[in-house]
Design a protein around this motif. Sequence first.
Motif, mmCIF file in Angstrom:
data_model
loop_
_atom_site.group_PDB
_atom_site.id
_atom_site.type_symbol
_atom_site.label_atom_id
_atom_site.label_comp_id
_atom_site.label_asym_id
_atom_site.label_seq_id
_atom_site.Cartn_x
_atom_site.Cartn_y
_atom_site.Cartn_z
ATOM 1 N N LEU A 90 0.837 -1.206 0.000
ATOM 2 C CA LEU A 90 0.000 0.000 0.000
ATOM 3 C C LEU A 90 0.864 1.245 0.000
ATOM 4 O O LEU A 90 1.689 1.444 0.900
ATOM 5 C CB LEU A 90 -0.911 -0.017 1.234
ATOM 6 C CG LEU A 90 -2.034 -1.055 1.154
ATOM 7 C CD1 LEU A 90 -2.642 -1.303 2.531
ATOM 8 C CD2 LEU A 90 -3.104 -0.610 0.162
ATOM 9 N N THR A 91 0.709 2.046 -1.008
ATOM 10 C CA THR A 91 1.466 3.293 -1.127
ATOM 11 C C THR A 91 0.672 4.281 -1.969
ATOM 12 O O THR A 91 0.043 3.889 -2.973
ATOM 13 C CB THR A 91 2.842 3.064 -1.788
ATOM 14 O OG1 THR A 91 3.390 4.334 -2.149
ATOM 15 C CG2 THR A 91 2.776 2.175 -3.015
ATOM 16 N N MET A 92 0.738 5.543 -1.591
ATOM 17 C CA MET A 92 -0.027 6.549 -2.347
ATOM 18 C C MET A 92 0.491 6.706 -3.779
ATOM 19 O O MET A 92 -0.172 7.310 -4.608
ATOM 20 C CB MET A 92 0.011 7.892 -1.621
ATOM 21 C CG MET A 92 1.359 8.546 -1.550
ATOM 22 S SD MET A 92 1.226 10.019 -0.537
ATOM 23 C CE MET A 92 2.706 10.882 -0.983
ATOM 24 N N TYR A 93 1.675 6.139 -4.069
ATOM 25 C CA TYR A 93 2.252 6.270 -5.413
ATOM 26 C C TYR A 93 1.797 5.146 -6.349
ATOM 27 O O TYR A 93 2.160 5.131 -7.527
ATOM 28 C CB TYR A 93 3.783 6.252 -5.330
ATOM 29 C CG TYR A 93 4.342 7.323 -4.427
ATOM 30 C CD1 TYR A 93 4.307 8.661 -4.806
ATOM 31 C CD2 TYR A 93 4.856 7.001 -3.178
ATOM 32 C CE1 TYR A 93 4.795 9.649 -3.964
ATOM 33 C CE2 TYR A 93 5.352 7.990 -2.329
ATOM 34 C CZ TYR A 93 5.318 9.305 -2.728
ATOM 35 O OH TYR A 93 5.791 10.286 -1.900
ATOM 36 N N VAL A 114 2.350 -2.475 4.684
ATOM 37 C CA VAL A 114 2.233 -1.037 4.921
ATOM 38 C C VAL A 114 3.551 -0.525 5.476
ATOM 39 O O VAL A 114 4.282 -1.248 6.160
ATOM 40 C CB VAL A 114 1.080 -0.671 5.888
ATOM 41 C CG1 VAL A 114 -0.264 -1.005 5.279
ATOM 42 C CG2 VAL A 114 1.250 -1.341 7.225
ATOM 43 N N GLY A 115 3.833 0.742 5.181
ATOM 44 C CA GLY A 115 5.111 1.323 5.580
ATOM 45 C C GLY A 115 4.964 2.259 6.762
ATOM 46 O O GLY A 115 3.888 2.417 7.341
ATOM 47 N N GLY A 116 6.082 2.883 7.074
ATOM 48 C CA GLY A 116 6.117 3.927 8.098
ATOM 49 C C GLY A 116 6.595 5.195 7.432
ATOM 50 O O GLY A 116 6.147 5.528 6.325
ATOM 51 N N VAL A 119 9.764 3.979 3.177
ATOM 52 C CA VAL A 119 9.735 2.577 2.750
ATOM 53 C C VAL A 119 10.941 2.312 1.844
ATOM 54 O O VAL A 119 11.180 3.074 0.896
ATOM 55 C CB VAL A 119 8.419 2.284 1.986
ATOM 56 C CG1 VAL A 119 8.420 0.875 1.413
ATOM 57 C CG2 VAL A 119 7.222 2.486 2.915
ATOM 58 N N TYR A 124 9.071 -1.706 -3.454
ATOM 59 C CA TYR A 124 8.276 -1.396 -4.655
ATOM 60 C C TYR A 124 8.524 -2.423 -5.756
ATOM 61 O O TYR A 124 7.659 -2.656 -6.602
ATOM 62 C CB TYR A 124 8.619 0.015 -5.162
ATOM 63 C CG TYR A 124 8.144 1.114 -4.248
ATOM 64 C CD1 TYR A 124 6.971 1.811 -4.516
ATOM 65 C CD2 TYR A 124 8.857 1.442 -3.106
ATOM 66 C CE1 TYR A 124 6.532 2.819 -3.670
ATOM 67 C CE2 TYR A 124 8.420 2.446 -2.244
ATOM 68 C CZ TYR A 124 7.261 3.127 -2.536
ATOM 69 O OH TYR A 124 6.813 4.112 -1.697
ATOM 70 N N VAL A 131 -0.265 -0.434 -4.550
ATOM 71 C CA VAL A 131 -1.661 -0.009 -4.659
ATOM 72 C C VAL A 131 -1.912 1.236 -3.805
ATOM 73 O O VAL A 131 -1.528 1.279 -2.630
ATOM 74 C CB VAL A 131 -2.579 -1.165 -4.197
ATOM 75 C CG1 VAL A 131 -3.999 -0.684 -3.977
ATOM 76 C CG2 VAL A 131 -2.561 -2.278 -5.231
ATOM 77 N N ALA A 132 -2.592 2.193 -4.392
ATOM 78 C CA ALA A 132 -2.948 3.429 -3.685
ATOM 79 C C ALA A 132 -4.427 3.423 -3.321
ATOM 80 O O ALA A 132 -5.278 3.027 -4.119
ATOM 81 C CB ALA A 132 -2.648 4.634 -4.578
ATOM 82 N N GLY A 134 -6.577 6.083 -2.937
ATOM 83 C CA GLY A 134 -6.500 7.514 -3.212
ATOM 84 C C GLY A 134 -5.034 7.882 -3.362
ATOM 85 O O GLY A 134 -4.137 7.119 -2.959
ATOM 86 N N PRO A 137 -1.508 11.609 0.737
ATOM 87 C CA PRO A 137 -0.963 10.931 1.916
ATOM 88 C C PRO A 137 -2.000 10.868 3.023
ATOM 89 O O PRO A 137 -2.703 11.850 3.266
ATOM 90 C CB PRO A 137 0.208 11.838 2.314
ATOM 91 C CG PRO A 137 -0.111 13.175 1.752
ATOM 92 C CD PRO A 137 -0.932 12.941 0.517
ATOM 93 N N SER A 139 -2.796 7.536 6.103
ATOM 94 C CA SER A 139 -2.245 6.732 7.200
ATOM 95 C C SER A 139 -2.283 5.257 6.832
ATOM 96 O O SER A 139 -3.161 4.807 6.087
ATOM 97 C CB SER A 139 -3.075 7.008 8.451
ATOM 98 O OG SER A 139 -3.265 5.844 9.202
ATOM 99 N N ALA A 143 -5.382 3.145 5.155
ATOM 100 C CA ALA A 143 -5.168 2.394 3.912
ATOM 101 C C ALA A 143 -5.479 0.910 4.126
ATOM 102 O O ALA A 143 -6.161 0.280 3.311
ATOM 103 C CB ALA A 143 -3.729 2.579 3.435
HETATM 104 N N1 SAM Z 1 4.921 8.535 1.326
HETATM 105 C C1 SAM Z 1 4.155 7.460 1.879
HETATM 106 C C2 SAM Z 1 3.513 6.503 0.849
HETATM 107 O O1 SAM Z 1 4.277 5.897 0.108
HETATM 108 O O2 SAM Z 1 2.280 6.240 0.836
HETATM 109 C C3 SAM Z 1 3.204 7.993 2.944
HETATM 110 C C4 SAM Z 1 3.751 7.625 4.275
HETATM 111 S S1 SAM Z 1 2.499 7.258 5.428
HETATM 112 C C5 SAM Z 1 3.058 8.159 6.806
HETATM 113 C C6 SAM Z 1 2.834 5.607 5.974
HETATM 114 C C7 SAM Z 1 2.156 4.500 5.202
HETATM 115 O O3 SAM Z 1 0.769 4.755 5.054
HETATM 116 C C8 SAM Z 1 2.659 4.284 3.797
HETATM 117 O O4 SAM Z 1 3.866 3.558 3.749
HETATM 118 C C9 SAM Z 1 1.504 3.504 3.197
HETATM 119 O O5 SAM Z 1 1.589 2.112 3.486
HETATM 120 C C10 SAM Z 1 0.298 4.112 3.884
HETATM 121 N N2 SAM Z 1 -0.399 5.111 3.063
HETATM 122 C C11 SAM Z 1 -0.476 6.433 3.288
HETATM 123 N N3 SAM Z 1 -1.208 7.048 2.351
HETATM 124 C C12 SAM Z 1 -1.602 6.071 1.479
HETATM 125 C C13 SAM Z 1 -2.395 6.065 0.298
HETATM 126 N N4 SAM Z 1 -2.935 7.169 -0.204
HETATM 127 N N5 SAM Z 1 -2.603 4.879 -0.327
HETATM 128 C C14 SAM Z 1 -2.077 3.733 0.178
HETATM 129 N N6 SAM Z 1 -1.320 3.689 1.287
HETATM 130 C C15 SAM Z 1 -1.085 4.835 1.943
#
Ligand code: SAM
Length: 182
Positions: A90-93, A114-116, A119, A124, A131-132, A134, A137, A139, A143
């Motif tokens: 899970l990542t917003m990218y 999921v990351g902190g 990541v 990746y 997968v995003a 949305g 950014p 939490s 996610a």
């Molecule tokens: N730059 C990060 C990212 O790659 O999504 C946001 C860091 S956020 C503090 C920590 C974690 O929340 C991310 O590693 C991801 O697993 C999850 N997360 C945050 N926004 C997300 C999104 N829009 N879609 C999916 N996962 C998300």
Amino acid sequence: MPPARRRRTAPRVEVLRLGHRAARDPRLTTHLALTARAWGAERLYLHPPDTELAARLGRVNGRWGGSFEVIGVKDWRPIVREHTGHVVHLTMYGIPLTEALPAMLEQPYLLAVVGGAKVPAAMYEMSDWNVAVGHQPHSEVAALSVLLDRIRGTPGPGAWPGATHAIVPSARGKRVVEMPAP
Ligand code: SAM
């Protein structure tokens, strides 16, 4: 929202949480673990390990049932590399959840990562899907809960196996009943 296409049985899910900071994140990661448990994930691999957090989740099982476990891992790579199912990071990218969901629902077994704060780039490359939920950014808790709701649905009321207590849904107030001893 019900998924458009679903295997007769929802995929089994494990969760990997990367980059836990025991001094800064205990509340957030506890909420992540509670979320994974409540939506039916089988276990949370926690990198790096945090024995207090694992014990806390054990106490939740003691009252509310189920067999969810937190397993501390010093190295997360073998968890991803050796997982026998598919891996969704899970990542917003990433690509939109709606795009990846049909293929994920065809799988019997998933590892959701999921990351902190940061990541590692390798993650990746190692995942089957980035997968995003949305593309803003938010939490890891948000996610993960959306992903699990789409994959497994939100569980209804009723005691889980081994629970000593169960909630009786009420329009007002709190109703909790003690389960009879086995
Ligand atoms: N730059 C990060 C990212 O790659 O999504 C946001 C860091 S956020 C503090 C920590 C974690 O929340 C991310 O590693 C991801 O697993 C999850 N997360 C945050 N926004 C997300 C999104 N829009 N879609 C999916 N996962 C998300």
